[in-house]
Write an enzyme that holds these catalytic residues in place. Sequence first.
Site, PDB file in Angstrom:
ATOM      1  N   SER A 129      10.905  29.824   0.015  1.00 46.47           N
ATOM      2  CA  SER A 129      10.555  30.864   0.977  1.00 46.47           C
ATOM      3  C   SER A 129      11.541  30.829   2.149  1.00 46.47           C
ATOM      4  O   SER A 129      12.743  30.927   1.939  1.00 46.47           O
ATOM      5  CB  SER A 129       9.097  30.693   1.411  1.00 46.47           C
ATOM      6  OG  SER A 129       8.614  31.852   2.042  1.00 46.47           O
TER       7      SER A 129
ATOM      8  N   GLU B 250       4.819  37.481  -6.400  1.00 44.96           N
ATOM      9  CA  GLU B 250       4.963  36.778  -5.139  1.00 44.96           C
ATOM     10  C   GLU B 250       3.861  37.120  -4.131  1.00 44.96           C
ATOM     11  O   GLU B 250       3.199  36.245  -3.587  1.00 44.96           O
ATOM     12  CB  GLU B 250       6.329  37.115  -4.509  1.00 44.96           C
ATOM     13  CG  GLU B 250       7.531  36.615  -5.278  1.00 44.96           C
ATOM     14  CD  GLU B 250       7.898  35.174  -4.946  1.00 44.96           C
ATOM     15  OE1 GLU B 250       7.170  34.533  -4.171  1.00 44.96           O
ATOM     16  OE2 GLU B 250       8.923  34.696  -5.470  1.00 44.96           O
TER      17      GLU B 250
ATOM     18  N   HIS C 152       3.388  33.477  -4.903  1.00 44.45           N
ATOM     19  CA  HIS C 152       4.215  32.731  -3.965  1.00 44.45           C
ATOM     20  C   HIS C 152       3.682  31.306  -3.806  1.00 44.45           C
ATOM     21  O   HIS C 152       2.480  31.098  -3.643  1.00 44.45           O
ATOM     22  CB  HIS C 152       4.196  33.460  -2.622  1.00 44.45           C
ATOM     23  CG  HIS C 152       5.278  33.084  -1.676  1.00 44.45           C
ATOM     24  ND1 HIS C 152       6.617  33.231  -1.956  1.00 44.45           N
ATOM     25  CD2 HIS C 152       5.237  32.582  -0.403  1.00 44.45           C
ATOM     26  CE1 HIS C 152       7.338  32.848  -0.937  1.00 44.45           C
ATOM     27  NE2 HIS C 152       6.520  32.432   0.030  1.00 44.45           N
TER      28      HIS C 152
END
Length: 500
Positions: free
Chosen positions: A186, A313, A409
């Site tokens: 990230s 995600e 994610h």
Amino acid sequence: MDTFETKNGVVQGFRASAEVVAALGIPYAAPPFGVNRFREPFPARAWTGVRDCTAFGPIAPQSAQLPGAPVWSPDDEDILTVNIWTPAPEGGRLPVLVWIHGGAYTFGSSAQPDFDGTALARAGLVVVTLNYRLGFEGFGHVPAAEATAYPDNRGLLDQVAALRWVRENIAAFGGDPGNVTVAGQSSGAASVACLMVMDRARGLFHRAIAHSAASPCYTLEIAAATTREIAAAAGCPATAEGLTSATPEALVIASDWVVEDYRRDPASGSRHYDPALYAPVLDCAVLPTDPLTGMAAGATQGVDLLVCHTMEEYWLLDAVGSSAKITTDEQLALFAEDFHLPEGLVAGYRAAMPHAPVLDIYLAVFGDLLFSEYSNRLVELHAQAGGRAFLSRFDRRRTGPNGVVRAWHCADIPFAFGNLDSDCLAFLIGGAPTSADYGLARRMVRAWADFATTGNPGWPSVNNSTAEAKIWSTDDDPAEDKAAAIRALWANADFPVLYP
């Protein structure tokens, strides 16, 4: 032997397992407060005797309280520390993996349970994780007559300082300073991409791993506007004197207030959907160019690159309530307008997802905008400029009593670290791990270890025209790569996306 001699003094670690020794909370730079606040990191002070390094150090200023991780206290100052797991404490020249955590440049720490380095150390790596300045302390713009007095991108400079510490000290832990891989997820992955194009980081690492890299960089104008908002919320002038007079706690609280204002106002533009106040700043000094532009120019071709993104995600951000709920066609149209999305892109997603509700279309577009498409472009531009690059996609799902846990994610990271058993990660991966999950984790750990060792994770590299991806799944015969049709919709979208 559980003691190690660093340049600043001897540290005492502990046995994380029969094969692995860990040493936690080792300072790599001085506390960035007092006279050091908002400045480049200063060297850590030496100590006498043996320093106990059997517990994680304090974390950077933030308001987040993450499962299984420590929380920040305003009294915590010695936040610039590294943690090390090594299988070879008495010699050896093992490859080194340095991990940079994510958290929107605002929250998180190296002490999160999914970042324990024991399994990767068992696979033959010396693993280093680190804390760095977050939020305004690390990425807020501080106006000053001389930019060098209070540089932008202090969080990135902390990461560079940690990499220098690794170069100077890692041999004492059995690591090879000539074989260092920097990895992140990230905003940590986006930090890795920035380090790849930064002159100050050149030569400090040789390979890079970026999982779900977050796309935005900010211009100085955007960063300065954010500073004015934060200063107003904190009740101080938007000057160096005013900001240094505000406590770290006051700036954390002010940032939270500004975020909440954006969340409540659907007319506030791109920040309404998931307010991200901080990002690397294109400042001409520390970070003169964004990663995609730098890669296209060949600035990164000497570094091997391994990229991964998850297939869904943004569903995690919806599940934890950090993203706006977009459930009507009117809201979806405003979202597309606020982000200046290419005409026809949303319609293309509708065609590809004919029975999906508006919310799912929004989550798919937003996830690709922030993470997936950016990840693909990192790989392709690096390869086109002559670098060696590898691409993978995480496509593991699980149906449990509370519904489907998606390939969302952060779900890939416990697998890549080989950490599936912590109760704190049950929500992320959908409950207790199965035998198939353990098998997937072994394969992903092996891929990271092989890449850090040789530069080859075990599948073909991307050539300069196509990005064939490895699909990570618990299925014996994973489904075909479903990303190609969606990717075509982004052909006319300009990146990097600079917003708000």
